[in-house]
Design a protein around this motif. Structure first.
Motif, short mmCIF file in Angstrom:
data_model
loop_
_atom_site.label_atom_id
_atom_site.label_comp_id
_atom_site.label_asym_id
_atom_site.label_seq_id
_atom_site.Cartn_x
_atom_site.Cartn_y
_atom_site.Cartn_z
N GLU A 105 -2.19 11.51 -5.30
CA GLU A 105 -2.92 11.76 -6.53
C GLU A 105 -3.93 10.64 -6.83
OE1 GLU A 105 -0.40 12.87 -9.81
OE2 GLU A 105 0.82 14.16 -8.54
N GLN A 106 -3.57 9.40 -6.49
CA GLN A 106 -4.51 8.29 -6.69
C GLN A 106 -5.75 8.43 -5.81
OE1 GLN A 106 -2.12 4.85 -5.87
NE2 GLN A 106 -0.89 5.07 -7.72
N PHE A 107 -5.54 8.74 -4.54
CA PHE A 107 -6.66 8.90 -3.62
C PHE A 107 -7.54 10.08 -4.04
CE2 PHE A 107 -3.94 6.64 -0.36
CZ PHE A 107 -4.75 5.51 -0.28
N ASN A 109 4.96 9.60 7.17
CA ASN A 109 4.96 8.16 6.92
C ASN A 109 6.21 7.71 6.17
OD1 ASN A 109 3.82 6.67 4.06
ND2 ASN A 109 3.84 8.89 4.07
N VAL A 110 6.94 8.65 5.55
CA VAL A 110 8.18 8.27 4.86
C VAL A 110 9.21 7.78 5.87
CG1 VAL A 110 10.02 9.05 3.34
CG2 VAL A 110 7.70 9.96 3.04
N ALA A 111 9.53 8.61 6.86
CA ALA A 111 10.52 8.21 7.86
C ALA A 111 10.04 7.07 8.73
CB ALA A 111 10.89 9.41 8.72
N ALA A 170 -10.62 6.28 0.82
CA ALA A 170 -10.24 5.11 1.61
C ALA A 170 -9.75 5.53 2.98
CB ALA A 170 -9.15 4.32 0.89
N ALA A 171 -9.98 4.71 3.98
CA ALA A 171 -9.55 5.02 5.34
C ALA A 171 -8.04 5.18 5.44
CB ALA A 171 -10.02 3.92 6.30
N ALA A 172 -7.32 4.49 4.56
CA ALA A 172 -5.85 4.55 4.61
C ALA A 172 -5.29 5.81 3.97
CB ALA A 172 -5.28 3.34 3.90
N ALA A 173 -6.13 6.63 3.34
CA ALA A 173 -5.62 7.77 2.59
C ALA A 173 -4.79 8.72 3.44
CB ALA A 173 -6.79 8.52 1.94
N SER A 174 -5.29 9.11 4.58
CA SER A 174 -4.57 10.08 5.39
C SER A 174 -3.23 9.55 5.92
CB SER A 174 -5.44 10.58 6.54
OG SER A 174 -4.75 11.56 7.29
N GLN A 188 0.81 -1.21 0.00
CA GLN A 188 0.00 0.00 0.00
C GLN A 188 0.85 1.28 0.00
OE1 GLN A 188 -2.14 0.16 3.72
NE2 GLN A 188 -0.37 -0.56 4.89
N LEU A 189 2.16 1.14 0.14
CA LEU A 189 3.00 2.31 0.34
C LEU A 189 3.30 3.05 -0.95
CD1 LEU A 189 5.60 0.94 2.93
CD2 LEU A 189 3.43 2.11 3.34
#
Length: 404
Positions: free
Chosen positions: A114-116, A138-140, A127-131, A70-71
């Motif tokens: 951009e996808q979300f 979330n990168v680090a 999607a709930a995972a969008a944020s 998902q990343l």
């Protein structure tokens, strides 16, 4: 040179990278352009995208680890580079408890965002995972997760194209303060989306040259030859005393070279245009002088300078004016890696530092196959290299690196 801060050194134990040249170091000579074509509406643009082998490594990473499917691509590039850096450093899983992570990225999870957003425009749902998957943090945090850290900080930075050096400077400060035992620091960017490419083209700076013709040409003058690229570079950092490093090198004289981060400097100019800069690159001047000051060095100590130089006539000229103001007639050799990678935005400074370490190791660089002010070959032994980075908003940063 002696550090103005203490007798302790901040060293690069290991480094990793992925770019248009794959996971390899820069080649001795560039026979063929590494750039590829990307369609954008009626236009065909050159881009510095990953070659097939690196793309396979990225695909395998996503396929083999379920949480990673998902990343965003930006995160996965950083994970690949971080794994290389920790492996080269010889860090073991038990070393991860006090490991900090500090990563710069200008735009973060560009592709997933951009996808979300496209999905939201299409049907009004998110999607709930969008944020959590599109925050810069979330990168680090995912790199820290992959490295197995359990007690260190996970820091993400965004200061446009100087982001990686902002992250590096923060890691250096934490190490000097004793707030962490080791740090993974660097930069990552995966901006080759239609929307980001369209933004760069809208600025009127994109290169008109074909991918096979080395379209990114820093120091070549008009026309503007900016080319967007993707990639990441990461560094395994430790603090060590000069005495301990000398003893270590005496005991292992054939070990891989250790690089010292002697100085990190920053500059900012509050100009009205957030895309422009002053004609004499005042933020560059401040950053270079600050890096030299931290290192306790002078302009005579710098043998080569890795330019930020994105291939835009105004940007290239301003950096040259800044170098003239700082170095006068004692200028170091001017070099660049963007003509082989493109401009990787928040990853660019890290990839330039990786290039600087390669210069210190090999004492050479590939010659650009176009008319430019870049040095053809070293004019002196390369002992110390200064690396520049700058970005929209008036930010600049410089790092001075040497072989320990």
């Amino acid at each position: 040179m002696t550090s103005a801060a203490s007798d302790d050194l901040i060293i690069i134990r290991g480094r990793g990278r992925v770019s248009a040249l794959g996971e390899s170091l820069l080649m001795a000579e560039a026979a063929e352009s590494p750039f590829q074509s990307r369609r954008l509406g009626p236009h065909t643009l050159a881009v510095g995208s990953l070659p097939a082998a690196a793309e396979t490594a990225l695909t395998d990473l996503r396929r083999n680890y379920a949480p990673y499917r998902q990343l965003d691509r930006t995160v996965l590039l950083a994970v690949l580079a971080a794994r290389q850096a920790t492996a080269q450093a010889g860090w073991l899983p038990q070393d991860s408890a006090a490991l900090g992570v500090s990563i710069g990225s200008s735009r973060g999870a560009t592709g997933r965002l951009e996808q979300f957003h496209a999905g939201f425009l299409a049907d009004g749902t998110v999607a709930a995972a969008a944020s959590p998957l599109t925050t810069l943090g979330n990168v680090a945090s995912w790199v820290a997760y992959d490295a197995g850290t359990t007690g260190g900080a996970a820091l993400s930075h965004s200061s446009t194209c100087s982001s990686a050096f902002q992250a590096l400077g923060n890691a250096v400060a934490w190490l000097r303060a004793g707030m962490a035992g080791r740090f993974l620091a660097g930069g990552t960017e995966a901006p080759l989306t239609d929307f980001t490419l369209a933004q760069m083209q809208a600025l009127g700076i994109y290169s008109p040259f074909a991918p096979a013709d080395f379209p990114c040409r820093p120091g070549a003058g008009k026309p503007s030859t900016f080319v967007l690229g993707e990639g990441a570079a990461m560094f395994a950092l430790e603090k060590i005393s000069r005495q301990a490093l000398a003893q270590e090198q005496a005991a292992h004289p054939t070990a891989a070279p250790v690089f010292c981060l002697e100085g990190v400097g920053f500059g900012f100019e509050a100009i009205g245009s957030k895309t422009g800069l002053s004609a004499d690159g005042q933020h560059f001047q401040m950053a270079m002088r600050a890096a030299l000051r931290m290192a306790g060095g002078t302009i005579a100590d710098v043998d080569a300078l890795v330019l930020h130089s994105p291939g835009t006539p105004a940007g290239d000229a301003a950096e040259r004016q800044a170098i003239q103001a700082v170095f006068g007639h004692k200028q170091p050799d001017l070099v660049s890696n963007k003509w082989l990678l493109g401009h990787t935005l928040g990853a660019s400074a890290a990839l330039s530092l990786d290039f600087a370490c390669q210069l210190l190791t090999t004492q050479r660089w590939p010659t650009a196959p176009f008319a430019t002010d870049l040095a053809v070959a070293p004019s002196r032994p390369i002992r110390r290299v200064l690396v520049n980075a700058a970005g929209f908003g008036g930010n600049a940063a410089s790092v001075l690196v040497s072989v320990g």
